[in-house]
Design a protein around this motif. Structure first.
Motif, short mmCIF file in Angstrom:
data_model
loop_
_atom_site.label_atom_id
_atom_site.label_comp_id
_atom_site.label_asym_id
_atom_site.label_seq_id
_atom_site.Cartn_x
_atom_site.Cartn_y
_atom_site.Cartn_z
N GLY A 250 2.90 5.73 -7.55
CA GLY A 250 1.85 6.24 -8.43
C GLY A 250 1.79 5.56 -9.78
O GLY A 250 1.85 4.33 -9.89
N ASP A 251 1.71 6.37 -10.85
CA ASP A 251 1.53 5.85 -12.21
C ASP A 251 2.74 5.10 -12.74
O ASP A 251 2.65 4.41 -13.76
N THR B 278 2.57 1.62 -3.43
CA THR B 278 1.61 2.04 -4.45
C THR B 278 1.35 3.53 -4.38
O THR B 278 1.30 4.23 -5.40
N GLU B 279 1.22 4.05 -3.15
CA GLU B 279 1.00 5.49 -2.98
C GLU B 279 2.22 6.30 -3.42
O GLU B 279 2.07 7.33 -4.09
N ARG B 280 3.39 5.83 -3.08
CA ARG B 280 4.61 6.59 -3.39
C ARG B 280 4.97 6.57 -4.87
O ARG B 280 5.46 7.56 -5.42
N ALA C 61 0.83 -1.21 0.00
CA ALA C 61 0.00 0.00 0.00
C ALA C 61 0.86 1.26 0.00
O ALA C 61 0.59 2.21 -0.75
N ALA C 62 1.91 1.26 0.81
CA ALA C 62 2.80 2.43 0.87
C ALA C 62 3.54 2.62 -0.44
O ALA C 62 3.70 3.75 -0.92
#
Length: 283
Positions: free
Chosen positions: A251-252, A247-249, A244-245
């Motif tokens: 991004g695309d 994926t947030e950091r 999760a961390a």
């Protein structure tokens, strides 16, 4: 497929990827208190985790025999493959690569090429997948081997362990490093810059360990688009928090992601609580 691709059970590839890419997986052996079992077939992560929790336990691992590899290579060639590329875990950790090379010499070095991934887990899995994709695209054995080596150079592994004791027992790090970690009550983060396990950082808590794994993975990704794999051992929530961390950091720039539990071979040497991230920079 003109070129068949072989790997070993420590790649910890999701089963659907093994099927989709037509990979052949040769299992390592895990020995728990004298009882042998093939990784992923007869012995699973929970078996090793339970054994490691016991007071008196003997846990070890062994490579596949050269004869096992030779049998696999001959079967693939007899089934129509023009060549075989065999991609395996680091020679610094296991004799698997040596066994594969002995078998390749026996079967025919002109027909079987062996690649040392200098890693394990999806640090091995990504090069194996790259080789399989090249083979599916019609590459010859030289091209398939080159794809595996190129992916190896673009793949980096970091992992956190609760204690260095299991790595020390298995001879994967030296006693001095293990003693230092125990004396200071630190949580080590490891990496494998040249195929051997080396302490990269030390933190005080598991939460800081996960946070540091995220930072290291993002630093390694740089500006590249990446695929990620997260492994854990009896710590699914830790793996979910890690993904999760990340994926947030990222991004695309983040594309394919995989989450799997590490198998019994890694369990035997890393111990429960393992959290691992593998960064594959897309070419």
């Amino acid at each position: 497929m003109p070129v068949a691709v072989v790997t070993d059970s420590t790649a910890y590839l999701p089963p659907e990827l093994v099927r989709a890419h037509r990979l052949t997986v040769v299992p390592l052996t895990v020995v728990l208190n004298g009882a042998e079992g093939l990784e992923g077939i007869e012995t699973f992560p929970a078996d090793a985790t339970r054994a490691l929790g016991a007071r008196r336990v003997s846990v070890s691992t062994s490579r596949p025999a050269p004869a096992q590899f030779a049998q696999v290579y001959r079967a693939l060639l007899a089934d129509g493959a023009e060549g075989v590329v065999s991609v395996h875990l680091s020679a610094e950790l296991s004799g698997t690569v040596d066994a594969a090379r002995l078998a390749a010499t026996e079967v025919g070095a002109d027909r079987v090429a062996v690649v040392d991934s200098r890693s394990t887990g999806m640090g091995l899995g990504f090069p194996a997948l790259a080789a399989a994709s090249a083979a599916a695209g019609g590459a010859d054995p030289t091209g398939v081997r080159a794809a595996a080596r190129d992916a190896t150079d673009r793949t980096t592994i970091f992992f956190y362990v609760d204690t260095l004791e299991f790595l020390r027992r298995g001879g994967r790090i030296n006693a001095a490093e293990a003693l230092l970690g125990t004396a200071l009550s630190v949580k080590p983060i490891m990496h494998m810059p040249d195929g051997a396990i080396v302490v990269r950082d030390k933190v005080r808590t598991a939460s800081r360990g996960v946070a540091r794994l995220v930072d290291l993975a993002v630093e390694t990704a740089g500006d590249a688009d990446v695929d990620l794999a997260v492994h854990h051992l009896a710590a699914p929530q830790r793996a979910e928090a890690l993904l999760a961390a990340l994926t947030e950091r990222l991004g695309d720039r983040l594309h394919d992601t995989y989450v799997t539990e590490a198998g019994a071979v890694v369990a035997a040497h890393a111990g429960p609580g393992l959290a691992c991230v593998v960064v594959h920079r897309r070419g």
